[in-house]
Design an enzyme around this catalytic site. Structure first.
Site, short mmCIF file in Angstrom:
data_model
loop_
_atom_site.label_atom_id
_atom_site.label_comp_id
_atom_site.label_asym_id
_atom_site.label_seq_id
_atom_site.Cartn_x
_atom_site.Cartn_y
_atom_site.Cartn_z
N ASP A 148 -11.54 -20.67 4.98
CA ASP A 148 -11.30 -19.67 4.11
C ASP A 148 -11.94 -20.09 2.94
O ASP A 148 -12.47 -18.96 2.35
CB ASP A 148 -9.58 -19.77 3.64
CG ASP A 148 -8.64 -19.61 4.74
OD1 ASP A 148 -9.18 -18.56 5.59
OD2 ASP A 148 -7.48 -19.92 4.60
N ARG B 102 -1.19 -30.17 -7.18
CA ARG B 102 -1.62 -28.85 -7.56
C ARG B 102 -1.87 -28.77 -8.97
O ARG B 102 -2.72 -28.32 -9.70
CB ARG B 102 -0.42 -27.74 -7.16
CG ARG B 102 -0.45 -27.42 -5.69
CD ARG B 102 -2.10 -27.36 -5.06
NE ARG B 102 -1.89 -27.29 -3.64
CZ ARG B 102 -2.95 -27.59 -2.70
NH1 ARG B 102 -3.93 -27.41 -3.23
NH2 ARG B 102 -2.69 -27.44 -1.44
N ASP C 175 1.75 -22.92 -3.22
CA ASP C 175 0.41 -23.26 -3.72
C ASP C 175 -0.08 -22.32 -4.57
O ASP C 175 -0.56 -22.82 -5.63
CB ASP C 175 -0.32 -24.12 -2.67
CG ASP C 175 0.24 -25.10 -2.26
OD1 ASP C 175 0.83 -25.99 -2.89
OD2 ASP C 175 -0.17 -25.63 -1.00
N SER D 264 -1.79 -26.08 10.04
CA SER D 264 -2.32 -26.04 8.74
C SER D 264 -1.86 -27.50 8.17
O SER D 264 -0.66 -27.82 8.08
CB SER D 264 -1.88 -24.89 8.06
OG SER D 264 -1.84 -24.98 6.56
N1 ARG Z 1 5.69 -27.07 1.98
C1 ARG Z 1 4.70 -27.95 1.23
C2 ARG Z 1 4.85 -27.84 -0.33
O1 ARG Z 1 5.01 -26.44 -0.62
C3 ARG Z 1 3.26 -28.16 1.55
C4 ARG Z 1 2.52 -26.85 1.38
C5 ARG Z 1 1.17 -27.12 2.03
N2 ARG Z 1 1.35 -27.30 3.69
C6 ARG Z 1 0.42 -27.05 4.56
N3 ARG Z 1 0.71 -27.84 5.54
N4 ARG Z 1 -0.66 -26.70 4.31
O2 ARG Z 1 4.59 -28.57 -1.00
#
Ligand code: ARG
Length: 406
Positions: A15, A95, A124, A176
């Site tokens: 991406d 983040r 995110d 992912s």
């Molecule tokens: N659900 C988790 C959060 O919001 C992780 C998000 C990213 N997860 C991922 N498998 N890419 O903090």
């Protein structure tokens, strides 16, 4: 002449690689990539080279591991931040730090735009954008994944080929994954079916507890004012302490979580987490708080922890309420000094011992032997007074809880 300068949050995956080219064309822009090293193992190899050969004019790779642990993970730990009672927030605490890095570099480079590669239905994007807008409301934020023409990974790979973008992505990607030193989050693929147990290949940091060693391991963790400083008496920096616990815990199958969670945008999602170090530290820390905090503070803190976890999950790190709660937790943590000994065995964490110079446990008060120093008679007056309002209600009205059977 390029009209725009865009700072792109870059991982080197499909991406964000496609994004670098796509943005430079669409906005006639110079692209600067930014990658924060939060302890993700796999993704950093050859990253600068990759970014430059995709068309970036400059590639920042910044080691943030120390800051991440000391200013982000320790706050989450001291605040007892477990989202919906379970998730130690590894992705979520990363983040705001990355948002801060993006803003700092955008300002230094005089960029007018920033971009990220988060999707339009996740948490995110919210955390990134709320963070960046809070820190610099003047920056224009781009989220290409919410608007670009590609509908599948195949289409992105086509575009990459046509534009000489070096990508190593395979067509099928099982999961992912988001990784840092505080934990790994894994979703998609078979995990989207909530009726199915996660297959073993969904985990990479922890062994299946069934296959963990028959012999348990015992570890002692020392805390000073809520911060872990030593393992088995050996002082070490936070990053090393967490990765040591990740190693030991991972070998004993500790810290696997399989959760349905409520996302910020209201969707329920199923995510699998691995966070051996974080889960060991949360458990040890909580046990020490049980020994050292008075009843009212401990109870009040439980509610505050829940609010804190929600704030972190929802992306409100750089806010007055978050700051104020942080000050509260820091004050509370002044007492949380001591040693906790734990036994790790096939995915379980057992407390063996807790010791503190600030212990509020009094054996004299707790004992049922003749050393007992508690005045049992005091209990009578206490019970009369604590139940008084309710006695008054019953005297004045009919008690709805007692049904006299005829
Ligand atoms: N659900 C988790 C959060 O919001 C992780 C998000 C990213 N997860 C991922 N498998 N890419 O903090």
């Amino acid at each position: 002449m390029q009209n725009n300068k865009i700072v792109v949050a870059y991982s080197g995956g499909l991406d964000t690689s496609v994004m670098v080219k796509w943005l430079s064309k669409k906005y006639n822009a110079e692209i600067i990539t930014v990658t924060g090293n939060l302890g993700q193992k796999s993704e950093l190899i050859n990253l600068e080279e990759k970014a430059l050969s995709t068309g970036a004019s400059k590639a920042y790779i910044v080691n943030l591991q120390k800051e991440f642990i000391e200013d982000y993970a320790w706050k989450a730990l001291k605040g007892g931040a477990l989202y919906e009672g379970e998730y130690p927030l590894a992705t979520a605490i990363g983040r705001p730090l990355l948002a801060k890095l993006m803003v700092e570099i955008a300002q230094k480079e005089g960029a007018n735009m920033v971009a990220h590669g988060c999707t339009g239905k996740g948490n995110d994007q919210v955390r990134f954008e709320v963070g960046m807008k809070t820190l610099d409301p003047n920056l224009e934020i781009l989220a290409p994944l919410r608007e670009w023409e590609f509908k599948s990974r195949e289409e992105e790979i086509e575009y990459a080929k046509a534009n000489d973008i070096p990508v190593s992505a395979k067509l099928e990607k099982l999961y992912s994954i988001d990784e840092n030193i505080w934990g790994i989050a894994t979703e998609c693929g078979i995990l989207e079916d909530t009726s199915q147990a996660p297959p073993d290949d969904a985990y990479q940091m922890t062994i299946n507890p069934k296959n963990a060693p028959q012999e348990s391991v015992v570890i002692k963790i020392t805390f000073e004012k809520g911060i872990p400083t030593k393992i088995d008496g050996v002082e070490m920096p936070g990053t090393q302490l967490v990765s040591t616990l990740n190693d030991i815990g991972g070998k004993h199958g500790i810290g696997r979580l399989d959760i349905i969670e409520n996302r910020v945008v209201g969707i329920k999602s199923r995510e699998v987490y691995e966070a051996p170090g974080a889960m060991i530290l949360h458990e040890a820390h909580r046990q020490l708080e049980k020994l050292t905090l008075d009843k009212d503070t401990f109870r009040y803190k439980q509610n505050a922890s829940n609010t804190y976890a929600n704030l972190i999950y929802d992306g409100f790190w750089f806010t007055p309420l978050f700051d104020s709660l942080t000050a509260f937790f820091d004050k509370v943590q002044e007492r949380v000094t001591g040693e906790v000994t734990l036994e790790l065995y096939k995915g379980t964490i057992k407390i063996l011992s807790r010791i503190s110079e600030n212990s509020l446990y009094s054996q004299e008060l707790a004992t049922y032997t003749e050393e007992d120093a508690f005045n049992h008679k005091d209990a009578e007056g206490f019970i009369n007074i604590t139940s008084l309002p309710h006695q008054v209600i019953t005297r004045h009205t009919k008690n709805k809880f007692v049904v006299v059977k005829s």
